[in-house]
Design a protein around this motif. Structure first.
Motif, PDB file in Angstrom:
ATOM      1  N   TYR A   1       0.845  -1.201   0.000  1.00  0.00           N
ATOM      2  CA  TYR A   1       0.000   0.000   0.000  1.00  0.00           C
ATOM      3  C   TYR A   1       0.879   1.250   0.000  1.00  0.00           C
ATOM      4  CZ  TYR A   1      -4.508   2.333   1.001  1.00  0.00           C
ATOM      5  OH  TYR A   1      -5.661   3.088   0.942  1.00  0.00           O
TER       6      TYR A   1
ATOM      7  N   ILE B   1       3.782   1.541  -1.339  1.00  0.00           N
ATOM      8  CA  ILE B   1       4.363   1.721  -2.683  1.00  0.00           C
ATOM      9  C   ILE B   1       3.364   2.467  -3.565  1.00  0.00           C
ATOM     10  CG2 ILE B   1       5.166   0.525  -4.767  1.00  0.00           C
ATOM     11  CD1 ILE B   1       6.312  -1.648  -3.055  1.00  0.00           C
ATOM     12  N   GLN B   2       2.092   2.101  -3.438  1.00  0.00           N
ATOM     13  CA  GLN B   2       1.060   2.771  -4.240  1.00  0.00           C
ATOM     14  C   GLN B   2       0.896   4.228  -3.797  1.00  0.00           C
ATOM     15  OE1 GLN B   2      -0.039   0.814  -6.640  1.00  0.00           O
ATOM     16  NE2 GLN B   2       0.948  -0.966  -5.697  1.00  0.00           N
ATOM     17  N   ALA B   3       0.999   4.455  -2.483  1.00  0.00           N
ATOM     18  CA  ALA B   3       0.716   5.792  -1.953  1.00  0.00           C
ATOM     19  C   ALA B   3       1.845   6.789  -2.221  1.00  0.00           C
ATOM     20  CB  ALA B   3       0.455   5.706  -0.453  1.00  0.00           C
ATOM     21  N   CYS B   4       3.081   6.277  -2.352  1.00  0.00           N
ATOM     22  CA  CYS B   4       4.225   7.171  -2.536  1.00  0.00           C
ATOM     23  C   CYS B   4       4.179   7.827  -3.918  1.00  0.00           C
ATOM     24  CB  CYS B   4       5.524   6.388  -2.375  1.00  0.00           C
ATOM     25  SG  CYS B   4       6.981   7.399  -2.660  1.00  0.00           S
ATOM     26  N   PRO B   5       4.234   9.151  -3.978  1.00  0.00           N
ATOM     27  CA  PRO B   5       4.186   9.807  -5.297  1.00  0.00           C
ATOM     28  C   PRO B   5       5.485   9.649  -6.091  1.00  0.00           C
ATOM     29  CG  PRO B   5       4.333  11.438  -3.551  1.00  0.00           C
ATOM     30  CD  PRO B   5       4.244  10.110  -2.872  1.00  0.00           C
TER      31      PRO B   5
ATOM     32  N   LYS C   1       7.570   7.268  -7.644  1.00  0.00           N
ATOM     33  CA  LYS C   1       7.523   5.863  -8.039  1.00  0.00           C
ATOM     34  C   LYS C   1       8.922   5.288  -8.202  1.00  0.00           C
ATOM     35  CE  LYS C   1       3.104   5.978  -8.083  1.00  0.00           C
ATOM     36  NZ  LYS C   1       2.499   5.648  -6.795  1.00  0.00           N
TER      37      LYS C   1
ATOM     38  N   VAL D   1      11.088   4.329  -5.818  1.00  0.00           N
ATOM     39  CA  VAL D   1      12.070   4.454  -4.730  1.00  0.00           C
ATOM     40  C   VAL D   1      11.836   3.397  -3.651  1.00  0.00           C
ATOM     41  CG1 VAL D   1      12.526   6.892  -5.099  1.00  0.00           C
ATOM     42  CG2 VAL D   1      10.738   6.234  -3.524  1.00  0.00           C
ATOM     43  N   ARG D   2      10.733   2.675  -3.764  1.00  0.00           N
ATOM     44  CA  ARG D   2      10.460   1.542  -2.870  1.00  0.00           C
ATOM     45  C   ARG D   2      10.376   0.291  -3.704  1.00  0.00           C
ATOM     46  NH1 ARG D   2       7.302   2.618   1.956  1.00  0.00           N
ATOM     47  NH2 ARG D   2       7.679   4.766   2.482  1.00  0.00           N
TER      48      ARG D   2
END
Lengths: 296, 222
Positions: free
Chosen positions: B117, B119-123, B125, B127-128
């Motif tokens: 979740y 990974i999806q939330a981080c703007p 893309k 870096v995780r």
């Protein structure tokens, strides 16, 4: 170079099954609360719809657990602590996290659904209507939760569209109708024409509403994406666009709408094959809608 | 206690209070990257991988090489350790959290369930990533095991052009404070309103608005 991790078809199935299960439980509860389930035939129908709704919910939860990288890693490495790491979801409640809310709502909805199902068998029958009311409420929570789960990701301009909540509720209801039609086809040997015509009219009303919701959702997404100089994900040249227009709209809305129209105009009950086709189209459409939004 | 002693004590407290306050002030760790000094050698990527024992195709930090009109921009990308991180609030198990004492965003791999979740939330893309060894989500934490004992992060230590500078922005004597007060620095995607703590010198305002995707950029090394 590492590849970005996207939620895949397992999450798509989870969103679809959670929505469909919630829709089926909603319809079953509606049958109980409206008094329709007092008829023997409808009682059986409401019971089996509730049962299949519950099965869909449980399978949906299984899908999301299967998507966890710790479970997959644990299975590959034979590490039990990783396999059962998902229990931490049920040991914590994080008020800021939509996923945490959803986990607890789903976690509570299964035993509540089982209790509701037991009332159909004459156990705890004095709580029949109360449990129907509670389950109806939980069905609304679950169907909207799947949209809130995506909507909380504010960096994704398509997911954070507030009209997605209404769209997912409408789609959950139509996939619930799909489960109901399947149950009806295999349960009721004698079908009442008037009831079928009324049901087709209601289904068409839901489908029309869902279609309007899709148009609003796609249009608002187009406006936001073009304002931010981003590619329009729902064009027919994109994978998500193909799932949306071919899967969700043509298969999931237009075909069932036409089949329902046949019942209304001809005033004849559809042969079983067409009823199964109608239900399948509704379910395929609901999956395509969620998957399309997920990969957009 | 005599009146004179009380006055003495008061005066002494007044003088020493800021000193003690500074001693206990929270750190605000940031990284400043001078793009004019980055030649894209990717020594940072290699040293990060070695330091954190990541697999060769799983990086906590990378250098995106972006073609511009007549030059190539080397853009080091890593977790931005945001002041308002969107990954923290969505985590359903509190595995991702922001450290109070220095502001670093950390993932506790013993709690993370790998729902992705965050990974999806981080703007930002890419870096995780899913760490194949731990089967959990992984990302840069400014080499927590090094910085907690006063060492520099591995990428900063290895940077041959000294493009990466790391330190406490609350310390006015620090190099990061001086660099940021003398230069125009931008963060990536300021419109995401996550208040990143990785600053870029030499990044144009236009480039700062661009949504770079670490996963989509071609790499010529490793």
């Amino acid at each position: 170079m590492q590849t970005h991790v996207y939620w895949n078809y397992l999450v798509g199935f989870y969103l679809f099954l959670a929505g469909g299960g919630a829709g089926a439980i909603f319809i079953s509860s509606f049958y109980v609360l409206s008094g329709k389930s007092k008829q023997k035939n409808n009682h059986l129908l409401a019971k089996r719809t509730c049962m299949w709704g519950l099965i869909a919910l449980v399978v949906g939860i299984f899908m999301i657990v299967l998507d966890l990288s710790t479970l997959r890693g644990g299975l590959a490495k034979g590490d039990l602590s990783l396999i059962f790491r998902f229990h931490k979801l049920f040991m914590t409640f994080v008020p800021n996290s939509i996923m945490s809310w959803g986990t607890w709502i789903l976690f509570l909805s299964v035993p509540l659904g089982v209790l509701f199902l037991l009332t159909f068998y004459g156990k705890m029958s004095k709580f029949h209507k109360t449990l129907a009311q509670i389950n109806m409420l939980f069905a609304i929570f679950i169907s909207s939760y799947t949209a809130f789960l995506l909507g909380d990701v504010s960096s994704n301009l398509i997911w954070s569209n507030s009209s997605l909540v209404v769209l997912f509720i409408a789609s959950a209801l139509s996939s619930g109708v799909g489960i109901f039609v399947l149950v009806k086809t295999f349960t009721c040997k004698q079908q009442h024409l008037n009831e079928n015509i009324n049901f087709s009219k209601i289904d068409n009303a839901i489908l029309s509403f869902e279609f309007i919701c899709i148009l609003i959702f796609v249009y608002t997404s187009y406006v936001v994406l073009s304002h931010n100089f981003l590619k329009f994900s729902f064009s027919l040249f994109e994978k998500s666009g193909q799932y949306m227009w071919i899967g969700a709209v043509i298969i999931g809305i237009i075909l069932p709408f036409l089949l329902n129209l046949c019942v209304i105009k001809s005033k004849k009950t559809l042969p079983h094959f067409y009823e199964i086709l109608l239900a399948t189209c509704l379910l395929v459409g609901a999956f395509c809608l969620r998957y399309s939004v997920l990969i957009a | 206690m005599k009146r004179r002693d009380i006055l003495k004590f008061g005066a002494l407290s007044f003088v020493l209070a800021p000193t003690f306050a500074n001693a206990h002030a929270k750190k605000h760790l940031v990284m400043v990257i001078d793009l004019s000094r980055c030649n894209g050698c990717k020594a940072c990527t290699i040293s990060c991988g070695v330091e954190n024992s990541n697999l060769p195709n799983e990086h906590r930090c990378e250098v995106a090489q972006l073609e511009r009109n007549n030059y190539t921009l080397n853009l080091p990308l890593l977790c931005n350790q945001c002041a308002k991180p969107s990954c923290v609030s969505v985590c359903p198990t509190r595995a991702t959290f922001k450290k109070d004492d220095d502001g670093i965003v950390v993932i506790d791999s013993s709690i993370c369930i790998g729902c992705n979740y965050c990974i999806q939330a981080c703007p930002y893309k890419g870096v995780r990533f899913e760490n194949s060894l731990t089967s959990t989500v992984d990302k840069c934490n400014f080499c927590l095991h090094r910085t907690s004992v006063g060492l520099l992060p591995a990428c900063v230590e290895t940077c041959i052009g000294e493009a990466r500078v790391f330190g406490d922005i609350n310390d006015k004597q620090s190099q990061v404070y001086k660099l940021l007060s003398k230069n125009d620095a931008y963060v990536l995607q300021p419109s995401s309103n996550t208040l990143p703590n990785v600053f870029y010198i030499g990044l144009t305002q236009y480039a700062s608005q661009t949504k770079f995707n670490l996963a989509n950029n071609t790499s010529w090394q490793r």
